[in-house]
Write an enzyme that holds these catalytic residues in place. Structure first.
Site, short mmCIF file in Angstrom:
data_model
loop_
_atom_site.label_atom_id
_atom_site.label_comp_id
_atom_site.label_asym_id
_atom_site.label_seq_id
_atom_site.Cartn_x
_atom_site.Cartn_y
_atom_site.Cartn_z
N MET A 63 15.14 36.22 29.61
CA MET A 63 14.77 35.01 28.88
C MET A 63 15.86 34.66 27.87
O MET A 63 16.47 35.55 27.29
CB MET A 63 13.45 35.21 28.13
CG MET A 63 12.31 35.65 29.03
SD MET A 63 11.97 34.45 30.32
CE MET A 63 10.67 35.30 31.18
N LEU B 289 14.58 43.21 31.04
CA LEU B 289 15.96 43.66 30.89
C LEU B 289 16.85 42.96 31.90
O LEU B 289 16.67 43.10 33.11
CB LEU B 289 16.04 45.18 31.06
CG LEU B 289 15.28 46.00 30.00
CD1 LEU B 289 15.22 47.46 30.39
CD2 LEU B 289 15.95 45.83 28.65
N GLU B 290 17.83 42.23 31.42
CA GLU B 290 18.67 41.40 32.28
C GLU B 290 20.10 41.92 32.36
O GLU B 290 21.00 41.22 32.81
CB GLU B 290 18.65 39.96 31.79
CG GLU B 290 17.26 39.34 31.82
CD GLU B 290 17.21 37.91 31.32
OE1 GLU B 290 18.29 37.33 31.09
OE2 GLU B 290 16.11 37.37 31.17
N HIS B 291 20.34 43.15 31.87
CA HIS B 291 21.69 43.69 31.87
C HIS B 291 21.77 45.02 32.62
O HIS B 291 22.53 45.91 32.27
CB HIS B 291 22.18 43.86 30.42
CG HIS B 291 22.18 42.59 29.65
ND1 HIS B 291 23.18 41.65 29.76
CD2 HIS B 291 21.28 42.07 28.78
CE1 HIS B 291 22.91 40.63 28.98
NE2 HIS B 291 21.76 40.85 28.37
#
Length: 565
Positions: free
Chosen positions: A1, A390-392
């Site tokens: 997000m 978690l986008e990493h």
């Protein structure tokens, strides 16, 4: 997000107006002479608004955020007032001065008028952190005083300014006296405790204008008095506290530590999650969307994900810092809103990650640190569970361990959601998909983000364009046929065109996709081989962007979700 979506939106004509008026950004300052002083008085607002005049009562002194010392200026534009705060400063004729200030917020200006030569002004569109504005001016042959000022812009949120300097030859008023760093406070004592709070008090430190409170080595509060209550703690847990003293010169050493243990308590219980739910992310920050308290979130939302937790220097450990920008007067008020939503049958969970969040869970120690800290936050605030956003990159082995440890602590009422990006769920071999399958027995729902991705492959290996019914249904099919139960699959979309960089779809398309998956009707060119009546529902980023658009998304999609088979 995305925490910062559309933060850099320009007001129509504002940039052109600034350029047309000859305003620059920051400018350099020359080398100061030995006799130069800061001619501004009360430059750090440590003495309130003394020496300063603010238009229309628009100025106030606040203890957070501050750049130096314990205080800063907050200017709040209103109507036709741009919250201009000014001070008349004595200067010497035919002299050059460096003007500077530390600022943050929306559209902040700094300038000097009455110089006798060329008046100056600099500005910045602002941001969430402190930045320095600076310029120089030269006084005329007969100039003995100038007016320095800072102001915001019409119709914009409040700005903040601190440590203003008019550096140059002494104009006759003497420089702003330099304070010295205060000594460390003494007498730190822990008083009354509850299951979630500890009362603290200490002796005042000479010359201090404020105090920092540390819990287990991490600064958690800044106050002006000599007592406070630290809240949001876990029950039956020992904490170590220290206090330091501050003023414009800096921060003292920390006091001797004191240890206190909270009393017993526990989570009062979580409401059950309905068969079909609407999930919304609530922003714990201001990025241009409607700022709202939890109590203001539309009742259509069944799961509210508070965005976001913050990481610490300890791998895997998370904390939660309530942003003053959202308007809560205290942490206890925020907790009260969580309790009220839970009493109304809603689940309030804490989201971990986001576009800028990065929590590393790649070892047994970090998995335990995550589980322990997440459970402490659930106990302290009353959160019903955790959302993994978690986008990493994630490590499925250790994230699984962390979530299982958390489940053992929290019990069967734990609400566990995930919000992977589309690329994260393209097949069962991705780390996100492997994690979801590994915790399937404790997983509530996966709300994949069907936006900011472009075209993607569907479960039939055909490419589908973002923003279509086919895109939503063919990508959901991958999860539905890849091992997740239909009750663990939801559709995540932006609440408005401003909520994401791309991928917004009209609520009717969302409703059509839900019908296609649950009833086999209103499909596009892709039609799944079977229906999934137990599909959990839909999610949006964010309740704030939804509110900005008049709650049009939740008012349209919410009733449809709740009336699924």
């Amino acid at each position: 997000m995305d925490r910062t979506t559309r933060r850099r939106r320009w007001l129509g004509g504002l940039l052109a107006l600034a350029v047309g008026a000859g305003l620059g950004l920051t400018g350099g300052a020359g080398t100061a002479l030995a006799a130069d002083v800061n001619n501004a008085k009360n430059a750090g607002f440590e003495s309130g608004l003394t020496n300063w005049t603010c238009s229309g009562g628009s100025g106030a002194v606040v203890s957070s955020p501050v750049h130096g010392g314990a205080s800063a200026l907050r200017g709040t534009p209103s109507g036709q007032d741009n919250a201009k705060c000014s001070q008349t400063v004595p200067v010497k004729p035919n002299s050059t001065y460096s003007l500077s200030a530390w600022v943050q917020g929306s559209y902040v200006y700094l300038g000097a008028s009455g110089t006798g030569t060329t008046d100056v002004s600099v500005w910045t569109p602002g941001g969430s952190g402190w930045s320095r504005l600076s310029t120089t001016f030269t006084t005329g042959a007969g100039t003995t005083s100038v007016t320095v000022h800072t102001h915001g812009w019409y119709g914009q949120p409040a700005y903040f300014a601190d440590d203003i300097s008019v550096f140059g030859p002494d104009g006759g008023g003497g420089g702003d006296p330099d304070p010295v760093v205060p000594p460390a406070p003494g007498g730190l004592t822990a008083g009354a405790v509850t299951s979630s709070s500890v009362a603290l008090s200490w002796s005042g430190s000479s010359g201090a204008t404020g105090y920092h409170v540390y819990r287990n080595g991490t600064r958690v509060q800044s106050v002006t008095g000599t007592s406070t209550t630290e809240t949001g703690l876990a029950a039956s847990t020992s904490y170590q506290f220290q206090v330091s003293a501050t003023n414009a010169a800096g921060e003292s050493a920390r006091s001797a530590a004191v240890t206190a243990t909270t009393s017993g308590g526990g989570n009062p219980g979580n409401p059950s999650v309905p068969k079909h739910v609407l999930t919304g992310y609530w922003q714990n920050f201001d990025n241009g969307a409607t700022v709202q308290k939890l109590r203001d979130v539309s009742s259509q939302y069944d799961i509210i994900a508070v965005s976001f937790a913050d990481s610490t220097a300890t791998a895997g450990q998370i904390v939660f810092n309530l942003d003053p920008a959202v308007g809560y007067g205290s942490v206890d008020e925020f907790k009260s809103d969580i309790a009220a939503k839970k009493s109304a049958g809603k689940s309030v969970i804490l989201s971990v990650g986001g576009e800028r969040g990065n929590v590393t869970i790649n070892s047994d120690a970090s998995a335990t640190a995550f589980a322990d800290s997440a459970y402490a936050l659930m106990q302290g605030y009353g959160f019903s569970g955790i959302d993994i956003d978690l986008e990493h990159g994630i490590n499925s082995v250790y994230l699984t361990k962390a979530l299982r440890q958390l489940s053992q602590k929290a019990g069967s009422s734990l609400v566990l959601t995930m919000a992977p990006q589309t690329i994260d769920m393209q097949n069962t071999g991705t780390e996100y998909f492997k994690t979801a399958l590994a915790v399937k027995d404790i997983l509530t729902v996966v709300n994949m983000q069907y936006y900011n991705s472009g075209s993607m492959l569907g479960c039939d290996q055909k490419v589908y364009s973002q923003g279509s019914v086919d895109f939503l249904t063919a990508l959901a099919c991958i999860q539905l046929e890849g091992g997740l139960d239909p009750s663990q699959v939801g559709i995540g979309v932006p609440a408005s065109t401003r909520g994401a960089g791309s991928g917004y779809v009209d609520p009717q398309i969302v409703k059509n996709a839900l019908d296609c998956l649950t009833r086999g009707t209103n499909c596009g060119s892709f039609k799944p081989s079977r229906t999934y009546p137990a599909l959990r529902g839909a999610m949006t980023w964010s309740t704030n962007w939804d509110a900005t658009a008049g709650n049009a998304w939740s008012n349209a999609v919410g009733p449809h979700v709740h009336n699924l088979p």
